[in-house]
Design a protein around this motif. Structure first.
Motif, PDB file in Angstrom:
ATOM      1  N   THR A  85       0.851  -1.193   0.000  1.00 47.09           N
ATOM      2  CA  THR A  85       0.000   0.000   0.000  1.00 47.09           C
ATOM      3  C   THR A  85       0.882   1.236   0.000  1.00 47.09           C
ATOM      4  OG1 THR A  85      -0.086   0.218   2.404  1.00 47.09           O
ATOM      5  CG2 THR A  85      -1.725  -1.250   1.382  1.00 47.09           C
ATOM      6  N   LYS A  86       0.249   2.385  -0.093  1.00 44.61           N
ATOM      7  CA  LYS A  86       1.021   3.632  -0.062  1.00 44.61           C
ATOM      8  C   LYS A  86       1.691   3.837   1.292  1.00 44.61           C
ATOM      9  CE  LYS A  86      -3.078   6.124   1.068  1.00 44.61           C
ATOM     10  NZ  LYS A  86      -3.645   7.239   1.535  1.00 44.61           N
ATOM     11  N   ASP A  87       1.256   3.109   2.325  1.00 44.20           N
ATOM     12  CA  ASP A  87       1.836   3.245   3.659  1.00 44.20           C
ATOM     13  C   ASP A  87       3.053   2.366   3.884  1.00 44.20           C
ATOM     14  OD1 ASP A  87      -0.168   5.075   4.424  1.00 44.20           O
ATOM     15  OD2 ASP A  87      -1.532   3.416   4.866  1.00 44.20           O
ATOM     16  N   LEU A  88       3.406   1.530   2.926  1.00 47.65           N
ATOM     17  CA  LEU A  88       4.573   0.666   3.057  1.00 47.65           C
ATOM     18  C   LEU A  88       5.821   1.471   2.722  1.00 47.65           C
ATOM     19  CD1 LEU A  88       5.465  -2.373   3.474  1.00 47.65           C
ATOM     20  CD2 LEU A  88       5.507  -2.494   0.988  1.00 47.65           C
ATOM     21  N   ASP A  89       6.692   1.641   3.703  1.00 47.76           N
ATOM     22  CA  ASP A  89       7.970   2.308   3.461  1.00 47.76           C
ATOM     23  C   ASP A  89       8.944   1.271   2.925  1.00 47.76           C
ATOM     24  OD1 ASP A  89       7.147   4.793   4.432  1.00 47.76           O
ATOM     25  OD2 ASP A  89       7.686   4.274   6.485  1.00 47.76           O
ATOM     26  N   LEU A  90       9.630   1.602   1.845  1.00 48.05           N
ATOM     27  CA  LEU A  90      10.498   0.659   1.167  1.00 48.05           C
ATOM     28  C   LEU A  90      11.797   1.342   0.792  1.00 48.05           C
ATOM     29  CD1 LEU A  90      10.357  -2.244  -0.123  1.00 48.05           C
ATOM     30  CD2 LEU A  90       9.735  -1.064  -2.220  1.00 48.05           C
ATOM     31  N   GLN A  91      12.915   0.650   1.016  1.00 48.68           N
ATOM     32  CA  GLN A  91      14.220   1.226   0.698  1.00 48.68           C
ATOM     33  C   GLN A  91      15.196   0.100   0.393  1.00 48.68           C
ATOM     34  OE1 GLN A  91      15.825   3.489   3.947  1.00 48.68           O
ATOM     35  NE2 GLN A  91      17.704   3.972   2.894  1.00 48.68           N
ATOM     36  N   LEU A  92      16.034   0.310  -0.599  1.00 43.69           N
ATOM     37  CA  LEU A  92      17.083  -0.639  -0.927  1.00 43.69           C
ATOM     38  C   LEU A  92      18.352  -0.206  -0.206  1.00 43.69           C
ATOM     39  CD1 LEU A  92      18.088  -3.052  -2.523  1.00 43.69           C
ATOM     40  CD2 LEU A  92      18.549  -1.510  -4.423  1.00 43.69           C
ATOM     41  N   GLN A  93      18.857  -1.063   0.681  1.00 41.35           N
ATOM     42  CA  GLN A  93      20.114  -0.802   1.386  1.00 41.35           C
ATOM     43  C   GLN A  93      20.892  -2.108   1.358  1.00 41.35           C
ATOM     44  OE1 GLN A  93      19.894   0.347   5.556  1.00 41.35           O
ATOM     45  NE2 GLN A  93      21.611   1.712   5.237  1.00 41.35           N
ATOM     46  N   ASP A  94      21.790  -2.205   0.395  1.00 41.66           N
ATOM     47  CA  ASP A  94      22.527  -3.422   0.130  1.00 41.66           C
ATOM     48  C   ASP A  94      23.085  -4.024   1.425  1.00 41.66           C
ATOM     49  OD1 ASP A  94      23.544  -5.346  -1.562  1.00 41.66           O
ATOM     50  OD2 ASP A  94      25.417  -4.281  -1.912  1.00 41.66           O
ATOM     51  N   PRO A  95      22.838  -5.279   1.724  1.00 44.91           N
ATOM     52  CA  PRO A  95      22.257  -6.318   0.882  1.00 44.91           C
ATOM     53  C   PRO A  95      20.771  -6.563   1.150  1.00 44.91           C
ATOM     54  CG  PRO A  95      23.273  -7.374   2.758  1.00 44.91           C
ATOM     55  CD  PRO A  95      23.433  -5.871   2.938  1.00 44.91           C
ATOM     56  N   PHE A  96      20.093  -5.610   1.799  1.00 43.79           N
ATOM     57  CA  PHE A  96      18.708  -5.814   2.203  1.00 43.79           C
ATOM     58  C   PHE A  96      17.741  -4.971   1.380  1.00 43.79           C
ATOM     59  CE2 PHE A  96      20.959  -6.763   6.189  1.00 43.79           C
ATOM     60  CZ  PHE A  96      20.399  -7.992   6.509  1.00 43.79           C
ATOM     61  N   LEU A  97      16.537  -5.497   1.221  1.00 40.29           N
ATOM     62  CA  LEU A  97      15.382  -4.725   0.806  1.00 40.29           C
ATOM     63  C   LEU A  97      14.651  -4.424   2.113  1.00 40.29           C
ATOM     64  CD1 LEU A  97      13.351  -3.601  -1.208  1.00 40.29           C
ATOM     65  CD2 LEU A  97      12.387  -5.900  -1.390  1.00 40.29           C
ATOM     66  N   LEU A  98      14.689  -3.183   2.553  1.00 34.77           N
ATOM     67  CA  LEU A  98      14.115  -2.797   3.842  1.00 34.77           C
ATOM     68  C   LEU A  98      12.675  -2.358   3.674  1.00 34.77           C
ATOM     69  CD1 LEU A  98      17.025  -0.557   5.156  1.00 34.77           C
ATOM     70  CD2 LEU A  98      16.719  -3.016   5.477  1.00 34.77           C
ATOM     71  N   TYR A  99      11.852  -2.695   4.657  1.00 35.11           N
ATOM     72  CA  TYR A  99      10.489  -2.188   4.639  1.00 35.11           C
ATOM     73  C   TYR A  99       9.967  -2.029   6.054  1.00 35.11           C
ATOM     74  CZ  TYR A  99       8.376  -6.760   5.688  1.00 35.11           C
ATOM     75  OH  TYR A  99       8.000  -7.920   6.290  1.00 35.11           O
ATOM     76  N   ARG A 100       9.004  -1.137   6.168  1.00 35.47           N
ATOM     77  CA  ARG A 100       8.282  -0.910   7.430  1.00 35.47           C
ATOM     78  C   ARG A 100       6.830  -0.704   7.052  1.00 35.47           C
ATOM     79  NH1 ARG A 100      10.424   3.844  10.860  1.00 35.47           N
ATOM     80  NH2 ARG A 100       9.807   4.923   8.990  1.00 35.47           N
ATOM     81  N   ASN A 101       5.956  -1.415   7.739  1.00 34.99           N
ATOM     82  CA  ASN A 101       4.535  -1.290   7.435  1.00 34.99           C
ATOM     83  C   ASN A 101       3.862  -0.377   8.443  1.00 34.99           C
ATOM     84  OD1 ASN A 101       3.925  -2.843   9.752  1.00 34.99           O
ATOM     85  ND2 ASN A 101       4.200  -4.717   8.597  1.00 34.99           N
TER      86      ASN A 101
END
Length: 146
Positions: A85-101
């Motif tokens: 959703t639009k509320d999912l924070d997403l960021q690429l920080q090698d080696p992780f795909l980070l997210y916060r709901n």
């Protein structure tokens, strides 16, 4: 040709397995065959591996929210499912795909580590595809929610 047929049947089997958990899943958009879920512990200030590890599926749904992803857990019966959703924070920080709901565990940051099948160059490309796919879904969800 036979290999393509097997891959198609594999996707059909995976779709059926996902639909047992969520009957509104209509199509698998992308797959990462091996991922592990981590959480960032603010007190310890380090990444902690969870008991979630397996195949990650990005999919569309016929109901709201229209998109999501699930890690089909190989370590236990408890899968990890997140709506996109639009509320999912997403960021690429090698080696992780980070997210916060926004719906639970808001103060926890999760990291999805995608295991590279052919080396780090491919993994970075694969993570980028997932980020772009999920970002596109967020934009679609954000536009339809407004």
């Amino acid at each position: 040709m036979a290999a393509g047929g097997r891959a198609g049947r594999g996707r059909d089997i995976s779709l059926a397995a996902l639909q047992r958990h969520d009957p509104y899943i209509s199509r698998i958009v992308d797959v990462a065959s091996q991922v592990a879920l981590y959480t960032f512990g603010p007190r310890a200030n380090e990444w902690e591996k969870t008991d979630v590890e397996g195949t990650l599926f990005v999919y569309t749904r016929s109901a709201s929210p229209k998109h999501g992803f699930t890690i089909m857990n190989r370590l236990s019966m408890e899968n990890r499912t997140e709506p996109i959703t639009k509320d999912l924070d997403l960021q690429l920080q090698d080696p992780f795909l980070l997210y916060r709901n926004a719906r639970r565990e808001f103060f926890l940051i999760h990291g999805v580590l995608l295991f590279p099948p052919c080396g780090p160059e491919l993994m970075n490309g694969q993570v980028l595809v997932f980020v772009l796919t999920i970002s596109d879904f967020k934009e679609q969800g954000g536009a339809s929610a407004a």
